[in-house]
Design a protein around this motif. Structure first.
Motif, PDB file in Angstrom:
ATOM      1  N   GLN A  93       0.538   7.689   4.255  1.00  0.00           N
ATOM      2  CA  GLN A  93       1.313   7.365   3.046  1.00  0.00           C
ATOM      3  C   GLN A  93       1.052   5.946   2.557  1.00  0.00           C
ATOM      4  O   GLN A  93       1.829   5.395   1.790  1.00  0.00           O
ATOM      5  N   SER A  94      -0.057   5.367   3.003  1.00  0.00           N
ATOM      6  CA  SER A  94      -0.383   4.005   2.602  1.00  0.00           C
ATOM      7  C   SER A  94      -1.830   3.922   2.158  1.00  0.00           C
ATOM      8  O   SER A  94      -2.713   4.584   2.728  1.00  0.00           O
ATOM      9  N   GLU A  95      -2.075   3.115   1.142  1.00  0.00           N
ATOM     10  CA  GLU A  95      -3.426   2.881   0.639  1.00  0.00           C
ATOM     11  C   GLU A  95      -3.895   1.486   1.050  1.00  0.00           C
ATOM     12  O   GLU A  95      -3.090   0.564   1.146  1.00  0.00           O
ATOM     13  N   LYS A 147       2.799   4.514  -0.986  1.00  0.00           N
ATOM     14  CA  LYS A 147       2.756   5.385  -2.152  1.00  0.00           C
ATOM     15  C   LYS A 147       4.181   5.668  -2.612  1.00  0.00           C
ATOM     16  O   LYS A 147       4.868   6.547  -2.082  1.00  0.00           O
ATOM     17  N   GLY A 163       0.771  -1.228   0.000  1.00  0.00           N
ATOM     18  CA  GLY A 163       0.000   0.000   0.000  1.00  0.00           C
ATOM     19  C   GLY A 163       0.804   1.280   0.000  1.00  0.00           C
ATOM     20  O   GLY A 163       0.233   2.372  -0.103  1.00  0.00           O
ATOM     21  N   MET A 171      -7.864   0.087   7.374  1.00  0.00           N
ATOM     22  CA  MET A 171      -6.773  -0.673   6.768  1.00  0.00           C
ATOM     23  C   MET A 171      -6.825  -2.164   7.100  1.00  0.00           C
ATOM     24  O   MET A 171      -6.023  -2.942   6.581  1.00  0.00           O
TER      25      MET A 171
END
Length: 436
Positions: free
Chosen positions: A284-286, A134, A132, A314
């Motif tokens: 900073q994570s998907e 970016k 995840g 998440m």
């Protein structure tokens, strides 16, 4: 008691073989604890909560936990309720239970419940956070050469999908001689202007080295102060072999992401794990897998994304082995009953006994640092002229279960835990002595 006196009390001598390991283990007191409540540091009472066979000395329980009674009872309670009426039982609990589990995790590990995501294992957690992130083509991921396969492959897969580059650094050459200053210097020298992620492992299952995460974080923090926000480094840690041993508030450890399975040192249900991240890291994570928590309500239009705790957002959705996940709080409660400081002291005590005993054997090479500040839980060594897997086989034949490290450079490995005692350690050391 002096070691010589201790051995004499066991009926052992420095060169003697073992006398009926099974009979000694079977003779251990097995007091029934009806309410499962433990006094702080009551290791015998803890051992009696486990159905773990007493036919062997267990020096590899870190691999996959036996369920202690409070955990197994909770699993069975949930399993029975699901079997009797799965739809109603799920609907009665699904809106609140994940939040309760996250809070139980936060009570144990520190930080806020909203920053914790639930997973099925360390590997799943690593895959989720690294998949995840970016990242852009040309960004650099710095990892160590000491990491496990799960970190290596998670980073390699992410690099292949994004065009980021993976770079590796050795933080020490000889594990028994690792030092904080050397680790800091090597880390600092390996970071470049392109570095966006540093991936490391708290305790190395390959050598037993415990990295000085706080000292490493200080280096990264200092460098980040000189960078623009979008160029700062995320520090991600596989913490599974320190989690359940070290008396540490994870939110104060210094890393941005911390990943750990809870079915190892924590004694949690098999197939459970956690990810903790700070605000900067989660930003900073998907998500990789859609959540079935409050994010589902966002999709339905009944709430907005800013109202959803980030850890819940998440956490992978779908239907899980709910009876295991929902029983996880019992493992955290058990450790808190024992006392985190007591747990750390006890495991380090047994590890020190093991390392000191091995260090005195001329036919043994010890790789794990003797200093407890740089090691934890795992003791790795070689027996001269005997392959690691052969050591494991010979010890198993003597009633001692241990392991060898699953790396290209393999060592024999003991993992003294809360389920062991001094007598078992001496029995295992005596058998290693006999391999000379």
């Amino acid at each position: 008691m002096l070691r010589r006196q201790f051995l004499h009390a066991l009926g052992l001598s420095a060169g003697a073989g073992l006398v009926s390991i099974s009979s000694l283990l079977q003779a251990a007191p097995k007091v029934v604890n009806a309410n499962n409540v433990l006094a702080p540091g009551d290791w015998q009472a803890l051992r009696n909560l486990f159905p773990l066979t007493r036919d062997y000395i267990q020096l590899s329980t870190f691999l996959l936990a036996s369920h202690p009674k409070p955990v197994s009872q909770a699993i069975e309670k949930h399993r029975q309720a699901f079997d009797e009426n799965p739809s109603d039982y799920w609907h009665q609990h699904f809106l609140t239970v994940d939040g309760e589990i996250m809070q139980a995790a936060a009570d144990y590990m520190g930080g806020e419940a909203q920053h914790i995501a639930l997973t099925d294992s360390t590997t799943m957690g690593l895959g989720l956070i690294y998949s995840g992130l970016k990242l852009q083509p040309g960004d650099e991921i710095l990892q160590t050469v000491h990491d496990h396969y799960s970190t290596d492959m998670s980073l390699a897969h992410r690099a292949n999908r994004t065009g980021a580059q993976v770079k590796r650094v050795a933080l020490y050459d000889q594990p028994s001689r690792v030092s904080v200053a050397d680790v800091q210097t090597r880390l600092r020298d390996a970071i470049t202007d392109k570095t966006r992620v540093v991936a490391a492992t708290w305790v190395h299952s390959s050598t037993g080295v415990k990295l000085p995460i706080r000292a490493m974080a200080d280096i990264i923090t200092k460098l980040n102060r000189q960078r623009k926000v979008d160029q700062q480094i995320l520090f991600c840690v596989d913490g599974v072999h320190g989690f359940g041993i070290e008396d540490q508030d994870i939110s104060q450890l210094g890393c941005d992401f911390f990943v750990a399975g809870t079915h190892k040192w924590i004694f949690g249900p098999r197939g459970t794990g956690v990810v903790w991240g700070n605000e900067r890291a989660w930003a900073q994570s998907e998500p990789v897998i859609p959540s079935f928590g409050a994010s589902y309500d966002v999709w339905l239009g009944s709430t907005t994304q800013d109202k959803v705790p980030i850890g819940e957002h998440m956490s992978p959705g779908g239907f899980h082995s709910f009876e295991h996940r929902w029983a996880l709080p019992e493992a955290f409660k058990l450790h808190l009953q024992l006392g985190k400081a007591n747990v750390q002291k006890r495991i380090h005590q047994l590890n020190t006994q093991t390392k000191q005993g091995l260090a005195k054997m001329p036919h043994v090479t010890l790789y794990t640092p003797s200093d407890s500040s740089l090691s934890s839980g795992l003791v790795c060594f070689d027996v001269k002229g005997v392959a690691p897997e052969t050591v494991v086989e010979k010890m198993h034949a003597k009633g001692i279960i241990m392991s060898s490290t699953p790396y290209r450079q393999s060592y024999a490995r003991f993992a003294p835990s809360l389920l062991n005692n001094e007598q078992e350690i001496e029995l295992a050391l005596a058998e290693i002595r006999e391999l000379a």
